[in-house]
Design a protein around this motif. Sequence first.
Motif, PDB file in Angstrom:
ATOM      1  N   PHE A  91       0.829  -1.201   0.000  1.00 18.89           N
ATOM      2  CA  PHE A  91       0.000   0.000   0.000  1.00 18.89           C
ATOM      3  C   PHE A  91       0.869   1.258   0.000  1.00 18.89           C
ATOM      4  N   LEU A  92       1.913   1.268   0.835  1.00 20.99           N
ATOM      5  CA  LEU A  92       2.801   2.441   0.898  1.00 20.99           C
ATOM      6  C   LEU A  92       3.521   2.681  -0.423  1.00 20.99           C
ATOM      7  N   GLU A  93       3.836   1.614  -1.125  1.00 24.85           N
ATOM      8  CA  GLU A  93       4.437   1.775  -2.452  1.00 24.85           C
ATOM      9  C   GLU A  93       3.411   2.336  -3.437  1.00 24.85           C
ATOM     10  N   GLN A  94       2.198   1.859  -3.368  1.00 22.40           N
ATOM     11  CA  GLN A  94       1.162   2.290  -4.304  1.00 22.40           C
ATOM     12  C   GLN A  94       0.793   3.756  -4.130  1.00 22.40           C
ATOM     13  N   VAL A  95       0.906   4.281  -2.904  1.00 25.27           N
ATOM     14  CA  VAL A  95       0.593   5.691  -2.674  1.00 25.27           C
ATOM     15  C   VAL A  95       1.865   6.544  -2.664  1.00 25.27           C
ATOM     16  N   ASN A  96       2.959   5.966  -3.126  1.00 25.05           N
ATOM     17  CA  ASN A  96       4.248   6.649  -3.293  1.00 25.05           C
ATOM     18  C   ASN A  96       4.867   7.179  -2.007  1.00 25.05           C
ATOM     19  N   VAL A  97       4.587   6.519  -0.890  1.00 25.72           N
ATOM     20  CA  VAL A  97       5.290   6.844   0.352  1.00 25.72           C
ATOM     21  C   VAL A  97       6.640   6.150   0.325  1.00 25.72           C
ATOM     22  N   LEU A  98       6.663   4.918  -0.155  1.00 29.42           N
ATOM     23  CA  LEU A  98       7.911   4.164  -0.300  1.00 29.42           C
ATOM     24  C   LEU A  98       8.199   3.946  -1.777  1.00 29.42           C
ATOM     25  N   ASP A  99       9.484   3.919  -2.093  1.00 24.08           N
ATOM     26  CA  ASP A  99       9.905   3.487  -3.418  1.00 24.08           C
ATOM     27  C   ASP A  99      10.716   2.206  -3.226  1.00 24.08           C
ATOM     28  N   PHE A 100      11.304   1.709  -4.299  1.00 25.92           N
ATOM     29  CA  PHE A 100      12.078   0.471  -4.219  1.00 25.92           C
ATOM     30  C   PHE A 100      13.149   0.554  -3.146  1.00 25.92           C
ATOM     31  N   SER A 101      13.923   1.613  -3.143  1.00 32.55           N
ATOM     32  CA  SER A 101      15.040   1.743  -2.208  1.00 32.55           C
ATOM     33  C   SER A 101      14.585   1.842  -0.765  1.00 32.55           C
ATOM     34  N   THR A 102      13.618   2.697  -0.502  1.00 27.60           N
ATOM     35  CA  THR A 102      13.183   2.870   0.885  1.00 27.60           C
ATOM     36  C   THR A 102      12.445   1.624   1.393  1.00 27.60           C
ATOM     37  N   GLU A 104      13.196  -1.434   0.565  1.00 22.46           N
ATOM     38  CA  GLU A 104      14.248  -2.388   0.904  1.00 22.46           C
ATOM     39  C   GLU A 104      14.969  -1.989   2.191  1.00 22.46           C
ATOM     40  N   MET A 105      15.127  -0.684   2.417  1.00 19.37           N
ATOM     41  CA  MET A 105      15.724  -0.232   3.676  1.00 19.37           C
ATOM     42  C   MET A 105      14.839  -0.613   4.856  1.00 19.37           C
ATOM     43  N   VAL A 106      13.532  -0.444   4.691  1.00 16.06           N
ATOM     44  CA  VAL A 106      12.591  -0.805   5.755  1.00 16.06           C
ATOM     45  C   VAL A 106      12.705  -2.301   6.054  1.00 16.06           C
ATOM     46  N   ILE A 107      12.683  -3.120   5.027  1.00 17.39           N
ATOM     47  CA  ILE A 107      12.771  -4.570   5.230  1.00 17.39           C
ATOM     48  C   ILE A 107      14.092  -4.937   5.881  1.00 17.39           C
ATOM     49  N   ASP A 108      15.172  -4.315   5.439  1.00 15.24           N
ATOM     50  CA  ASP A 108      16.490  -4.566   6.022  1.00 15.24           C
ATOM     51  C   ASP A 108      16.495  -4.248   7.513  1.00 15.24           C
ATOM     52  N   ARG A 109      15.938  -3.100   7.872  1.00  8.40           N
ATOM     53  CA  ARG A 109      15.927  -2.683   9.287  1.00  8.40           C
ATOM     54  C   ARG A 109      14.998  -3.563  10.113  1.00  8.40           C
ATOM     55  N   VAL A 110      13.870  -3.985   9.554  1.00  8.21           N
ATOM     56  CA  VAL A 110      12.961  -4.885  10.273  1.00  8.21           C
ATOM     57  C   VAL A 110      13.666  -6.200  10.587  1.00  8.21           C
ATOM     58  N   MET A 111      14.384  -6.729   9.620  1.00  7.75           N
ATOM     59  CA  MET A 111      15.036  -8.019   9.806  1.00  7.75           C
ATOM     60  C   MET A 111      16.173  -7.963  10.821  1.00  7.75           C
TER      61      MET A 111
END
Length: 157
Positions: A91-102, A104-111
């Motif tokens: 959803f955040l990607e679809q509303v342009n809050v996140l892009d590919f890079s951000t 992946e950063m979110v997923i990296d930090r979550v992990m």
Amino acid sequence: MFDILIYLFENYVHSEAEVMVDHDLLTDELTRAGFHQDEIYKALAWLEKLAALQDTDAYPYLPCVGKRSVRIYTREECQILDVECRGFLLFLEQVNVLDFSTREMVIDRVMELDTKFFSIDDLKWVVLMVLFNVPGQESAYSQMEDLIFDEQEGPLH
């Protein structure tokens, strides 16, 4: 560790207070606040890695990644990010809050959080922390704040 990250974000970043950079002073303050020293060190290392992600081209734009691409999550990612969390990232990607890079950063930090229980509310905080730390994402950060703090009644569409 996650509680420490939220504490720091709320007390220094979100409150627009001057951010302390002295690790010793910050560690002392967090210890006085009741946090354990090993968790403090993990949280500070997590923040340093977040800062390092923005300074590198760890997630450069890939021309093959377009609006119709789909992120395939690993088994380990699916264990932490449940269906609701993965749907929220989409959803955040679809509303342009996140892009590919951000994203992946979110997923990296979550992990890297070292937690077995992770909720969508936790994810929202991680997204805020990532967007705050990435230059040029002020609009996305503001939009994310609105999504979190302006609780809307009913569906978002």
